[in-house]
Write a protein that holds these residues in place. Structure first.
Motif, PDB file in Angstrom:
ATOM      1  N   PHE A 142     -17.789 -21.653  26.690  1.00  0.00           N
ATOM      2  CA  PHE A 142     -18.758 -22.503  25.995  1.00  0.00           C
ATOM      3  C   PHE A 142     -18.574 -22.451  24.482  1.00  0.00           C
ATOM      4  O   PHE A 142     -19.307 -23.082  23.733  1.00  0.00           O
ATOM      5  CB  PHE A 142     -20.198 -22.083  26.361  1.00  0.00           C
ATOM      6  N   SER A 143     -17.577 -21.708  24.037  1.00  0.00           N
ATOM      7  CA  SER A 143     -17.335 -21.563  22.604  1.00  0.00           C
ATOM      8  C   SER A 143     -16.692 -22.823  22.038  1.00  0.00           C
ATOM      9  O   SER A 143     -15.593 -23.201  22.442  1.00  0.00           O
ATOM     10  CB  SER A 143     -16.414 -20.361  22.341  1.00  0.00           C
ATOM     11  N   GLY A 144     -17.382 -23.499  21.121  1.00  0.00           N
ATOM     12  CA  GLY A 144     -16.848 -24.703  20.483  1.00  0.00           C
ATOM     13  C   GLY A 144     -16.894 -24.627  18.978  1.00  0.00           C
ATOM     14  O   GLY A 144     -16.945 -25.644  18.292  1.00  0.00           O
ATOM     15  N   LYS A 145     -16.832 -23.417  18.461  1.00  0.00           N
ATOM     16  CA  LYS A 145     -16.981 -23.184  17.023  1.00  0.00           C
ATOM     17  C   LYS A 145     -15.930 -23.908  16.198  1.00  0.00           C
ATOM     18  O   LYS A 145     -16.205 -24.398  15.107  1.00  0.00           O
ATOM     19  CB  LYS A 145     -16.914 -21.674  16.756  1.00  0.00           C
ATOM     20  N   HIS A 146     -14.711 -23.990  16.713  1.00  0.00           N
ATOM     21  CA  HIS A 146     -13.606 -24.521  15.918  1.00  0.00           C
ATOM     22  C   HIS A 146     -13.175 -25.919  16.327  1.00  0.00           C
ATOM     23  O   HIS A 146     -12.056 -26.338  16.053  1.00  0.00           O
ATOM     24  CB  HIS A 146     -12.416 -23.571  16.000  1.00  0.00           C
ATOM     25  N   GLY A 147     -14.055 -26.632  17.004  1.00  0.00           N
ATOM     26  CA  GLY A 147     -13.752 -28.013  17.323  1.00  0.00           C
ATOM     27  C   GLY A 147     -13.320 -28.229  18.760  1.00  0.00           C
ATOM     28  O   GLY A 147     -12.975 -27.295  19.495  1.00  0.00           O
ATOM     29  N   ARG A 148     -13.317 -29.504  19.149  1.00  0.00           N
ATOM     30  CA  ARG A 148     -13.068 -29.883  20.538  1.00  0.00           C
ATOM     31  C   ARG A 148     -11.653 -29.548  20.986  1.00  0.00           C
ATOM     32  O   ARG A 148     -11.446 -29.060  22.107  1.00  0.00           O
ATOM     33  CB  ARG A 148     -13.326 -31.385  20.682  1.00  0.00           C
ATOM     34  N   LYS A 149     -10.657 -29.816  20.152  1.00  0.00           N
ATOM     35  CA  LYS A 149      -9.270 -29.588  20.540  1.00  0.00           C
ATOM     36  C   LYS A 149      -9.010 -28.119  20.852  1.00  0.00           C
ATOM     37  O   LYS A 149      -8.394 -27.782  21.878  1.00  0.00           O
ATOM     38  CB  LYS A 149      -8.331 -30.066  19.436  1.00  0.00           C
ATOM     39  N   LEU A 150      -9.471 -27.229  19.984  1.00  0.00           N
ATOM     40  CA  LEU A 150      -9.254 -25.800  20.207  1.00  0.00           C
ATOM     41  C   LEU A 150     -10.058 -25.299  21.401  1.00  0.00           C
ATOM     42  O   LEU A 150      -9.619 -24.386  22.109  1.00  0.00           O
ATOM     43  CB  LEU A 150      -9.617 -25.004  18.955  1.00  0.00           C
ATOM     44  N   LYS A 151     -11.208 -25.905  21.632  1.00  0.00           N
ATOM     45  CA  LYS A 151     -12.004 -25.515  22.801  1.00  0.00           C
ATOM     46  C   LYS A 151     -11.254 -25.863  24.082  1.00  0.00           C
ATOM     47  O   LYS A 151     -11.202 -25.060  25.031  1.00  0.00           O
ATOM     48  CB  LYS A 151     -13.358 -26.222  22.786  1.00  0.00           C
ATOM     49  N   ILE A 152     -10.649 -27.054  24.124  1.00  0.00           N
ATOM     50  CA  ILE A 152      -9.870 -27.464  25.303  1.00  0.00           C
ATOM     51  C   ILE A 152      -8.687 -26.528  25.497  1.00  0.00           C
ATOM     52  O   ILE A 152      -8.370 -26.112  26.621  1.00  0.00           O
ATOM     53  CB  ILE A 152      -9.390 -28.920  25.146  1.00  0.00           C
ATOM     54  N   LEU A 153      -8.001 -26.195  24.398  1.00  0.00           N
ATOM     55  CA  LEU A 153      -6.856 -25.288  24.471  1.00  0.00           C
ATOM     56  C   LEU A 153      -7.277 -23.921  25.003  1.00  0.00           C
ATOM     57  O   LEU A 153      -6.604 -23.339  25.865  1.00  0.00           O
ATOM     58  CB  LEU A 153      -6.222 -25.140  23.085  1.00  0.00           C
ATOM     59  N   HIS A 154      -8.384 -23.399  24.478  1.00  0.00           N
ATOM     60  CA  HIS A 154      -8.883 -22.091  24.890  1.00  0.00           C
ATOM     61  C   HIS A 154      -9.267 -22.092  26.362  1.00  0.00           C
ATOM     62  O   HIS A 154      -8.921 -21.168  27.117  1.00  0.00           O
ATOM     63  CB  HIS A 154     -10.085 -21.718  24.024  1.00  0.00           C
ATOM     64  N   CYS A 155      -9.956 -23.155  26.793  1.00  0.00           N
ATOM     65  CA  CYS A 155     -10.366 -23.250  28.198  1.00  0.00           C
ATOM     66  C   CYS A 155      -9.149 -23.326  29.114  1.00  0.00           C
ATOM     67  O   CYS A 155      -9.108 -22.691  30.172  1.00  0.00           O
ATOM     68  CB  CYS A 155     -11.252 -24.478  28.404  1.00  0.00           C
ATOM     69  N   GLY A 156      -8.149 -24.096  28.713  1.00  0.00           N
ATOM     70  CA  GLY A 156      -6.936 -24.200  29.513  1.00  0.00           C
ATOM     71  C   GLY A 156      -6.222 -22.871  29.631  1.00  0.00           C
ATOM     72  O   GLY A 156      -5.725 -22.500  30.711  1.00  0.00           O
ATOM     73  N   ASN A 157      -6.173 -22.128  28.540  1.00  0.00           N
ATOM     74  CA  ASN A 157      -5.533 -20.816  28.536  1.00  0.00           C
ATOM     75  C   ASN A 157      -6.272 -19.839  29.453  1.00  0.00           C
ATOM     76  O   ASN A 157      -5.649 -19.072  30.194  1.00  0.00           O
ATOM     77  CB  ASN A 157      -5.481 -20.274  27.105  1.00  0.00           C
ATOM     78  N   ILE A 158      -7.598 -19.882  29.427  1.00  0.00           N
ATOM     79  CA  ILE A 158      -8.404 -19.022  30.296  1.00  0.00           C
ATOM     80  C   ILE A 158      -8.149 -19.357  31.765  1.00  0.00           C
ATOM     81  O   ILE A 158      -7.937 -18.472  32.604  1.00  0.00           O
ATOM     82  CB  ILE A 158      -9.909 -19.166  29.978  1.00  0.00           C
ATOM     83  N   LEU A 159      -8.138 -20.643  32.083  1.00  0.00           N
ATOM     84  CA  LEU A 159      -7.943 -21.072  33.470  1.00  0.00           C
ATOM     85  C   LEU A 159      -6.580 -20.631  34.003  1.00  0.00           C
ATOM     86  O   LEU A 159      -6.472 -20.166  35.140  1.00  0.00           O
ATOM     87  CB  LEU A 159      -8.067 -22.594  33.563  1.00  0.00           C
ATOM     88  N   LEU A 160      -5.542 -20.763  33.190  1.00  0.00           N
ATOM     89  CA  LEU A 160      -4.203 -20.364  33.624  1.00  0.00           C
ATOM     90  C   LEU A 160      -4.106 -18.847  33.777  1.00  0.00           C
ATOM     91  O   LEU A 160      -3.452 -18.352  34.707  1.00  0.00           O
ATOM     92  CB  LEU A 160      -3.149 -20.866  32.628  1.00  0.00           C
ATOM     93  N   THR A 161      -4.746 -18.129  32.886  1.00  0.00           N
ATOM     94  CA  THR A 161      -4.745 -16.666  32.980  1.00  0.00           C
ATOM     95  C   THR A 161      -5.467 -16.206  34.246  1.00  0.00           C
ATOM     96  O   THR A 161      -4.992 -15.322  34.966  1.00  0.00           O
ATOM     97  CB  THR A 161      -5.415 -16.040  31.741  1.00  0.00           C
ATOM     98  N   VAL A 162      -6.615 -16.807  34.504  1.00  0.00           N
ATOM     99  CA  VAL A 162      -7.384 -16.467  35.705  1.00  0.00           C
ATOM    100  C   VAL A 162      -6.606 -16.874  36.954  1.00  0.00           C
ATOM    101  O   VAL A 162      -6.597 -16.140  37.954  1.00  0.00           O
ATOM    102  CB  VAL A 162      -8.766 -17.150  35.673  1.00  0.00           C
ATOM    103  N   PHE A 163      -5.938 -18.016  36.910  1.00  0.00           N
ATOM    104  CA  PHE A 163      -5.109 -18.444  38.043  1.00  0.00           C
ATOM    105  C   PHE A 163      -4.042 -17.396  38.357  1.00  0.00           C
ATOM    106  O   PHE A 163      -3.845 -17.023  39.514  1.00  0.00           O
ATOM    107  CB  PHE A 163      -4.437 -19.783  37.731  1.00  0.00           C
TER     108      PHE A 163
END
Length: 437
Positions: free
Chosen positions: A47-68
């Protein structure tokens, strides 16, 4: 945090198996809650969106791949363990396996689509490798780990850069007295769709700079481009009411600017000139090629380039004139005929590649040839040729990579260890401000 996500997600995916083993009474309700958690997690990994939408999408994608990656390994180990257990039914194993496979596919594609859409550091290389070898065992795991590593580093780097930007923005460190005119090099144009200077202008503007672009042709003689620059400078002065401009020029753009200042009277309107990896003393390699390549081939190549450049927006492109003006002999003539103006502050910036593979095509090919003829270089221009003015800043980052002709203007948007290109230019412009320019 991803450790917690991995543990909870692994439990959610294998919940049917755990409930069957423990004979938990409220199985449907528990499975429902596990499914709800999984869906919510796939939509909102963070839910962290401190640094904007693009970085939030990147962060979420990285988390999902790591969890995968982590949950796939856990589920595989669990499946092997359960197969060897005599008290687990085949039905339970099959149902649980289907749930896990579907869940893992959702995690993978959800994460991969996100990072592929927004990452700049993956570049074409890792995207293509991931697509081509994604179905090959072992290799796909290695590539996945690499993608996770690259996007994770990118997220942390960009967050750090954003924090620095936020901290310094109110200080207007780049609010110079005169506007900044950024001048591109040969075979490129200033367009709205693709900024030649990468992420640099946004950084400077965030810190108070007023930015304009040269808009000269991509391929023409130094004198012709200089005429266009003079016209552009007068337009900026008329628009802003400013007396002068600060010019930051890359590659051949530095020669164009020097000619305009020295020969066309632009010194009256120029406070400073900062040249970036400009071939002030020309390139012996370019001269060698022009001498050795047969005239018919030269004219054929020039004709094709000129046709392509016209389609790109040049009104009267001249490939050979542009290349000729980059040779050592022509630059020697220019240096004799274009003395520095006493009214302009001159400084220069230089960098070098440390190996051929540091640069992308065609710099990875030209590096060795330029090194043979001209010495240490950035893939196109020798270090010795870059030096001009009262101050020369030579960039030497950590590691074995170096900084190429394109890196120094952030053309490829690559983060280089030990060199923050945006902060560097902010420092250069702040230095101009401190000098009263």
């Amino acid at each position: 945090m991803f450790i917690i996500h991995s543990i909870v997600t692994a439990l959610a995916l294998n919940l049917y198996l755990f409930l069957d083993i423990t004979a938990f009474g409220a199985k449907p309700l528990a499975v429902l809650f596990g499914g709800i958690y999984f869906i919510v997690f796939c939509i909102f990994p963070s839910f962290s969106g401190k640094h904007g939408r693009k970085l939030k999408i990147l962060h979420c994608g990285n988390i999902l791949l790591t969890v995968f990656l982590t949950t796939s390994i856990f589920s595989l180990i669990l499946l092997i363990a359960m197969i060897t257990a005599s008290d687990v039914s085949a039905k339970t194993l099959i149902i649980n396996s289907v749930i896990v496979i579907l869940g893992e596919l959702i995690l993978f594609w959800d994460g991969m689509i996100r990072v592929y859409c927004v990452s700049t550091q993956l570049g074409i290389k890792w995207r293509v490798l991931g697509a081509v070898f994604g179905m090959i065992p072992i290799i796909n795991i290695i590539l996945l780990i690499k993608i996770i590593s690259v996007t994770g580093k990118e997220y942390r780097f960009e967050c750090s850069a954003a924090d620095k930007n936020t901290d310094s923005a109110s200080l207007e460190l780049c609010r110079t007295k005169y506007p900044i005119l950024m001048v591109h090099g040969v075979f490129f144009r200033d367009t709205k769709l693709f900024n030649y200077w990468g992420r640099i202008p946004a950084k400077l503007e965030k810190n108070g700079a007023v930015i304009y672009y040269g808009n000269q042709q991509s391929a023409a003689s130094v004198s012709d481009c200089a005429e266009e620059l003079l016209k552009r400078i007068k337009e900026i002065i008329s628009e802003t009411g400013s007396e002068k401009v600060n010019i930051i020029a890359h590659s051949k753009g530095g020669l164009d600017a020097r000619y305009a200042i020295s020969r066309l009277g632009a010194d009256k309107y120029t406070a400073s000139l900062t040249t970036v990896n400009t071939p002030h003393r020309g390139c012996l390699f370019a001269e060698y090629l022009l001498e050795k390549v047969p005239e018919k081939i030269r004219l054929g190549i020039a004709s094709k380039y000129n046709a392509a450049l016209k389609k790109a927006g040049d009104t009267n492109p001249d490939f050979l004139a542009a290349v000729n003006d980059l040779t050592a002999s022509r630059c020697s003539e220019l240096n004799k005929n274009c003395p520095d103006s006493e009214n302009v502050y001159y400084q220069s910036i230089g960098s070098k590649s440390k190996k051929a593979s540091s640069g992308q095509f065609p710099l990875n090919l030209s590096y060795r040839f330029v090194k043979y003829f001209d010495g240490e270089n950035d893939g196109l221009v020798s270090v010795n040729s870059m030096k001009w003015g009262s101050r020369f800043v030579f960039l030497q980052p950590q590691g074995k990579r170096g900084i190429t002709h394109g890196d120094v203007i952030d053309l490829n948007r690559q983060n280089i260890k030990g060199f923050d290109v945006r902060e560097f230019y902010a420092g250069i412009v702040n230095g101009l401000k401190q000098k009263g320019f």
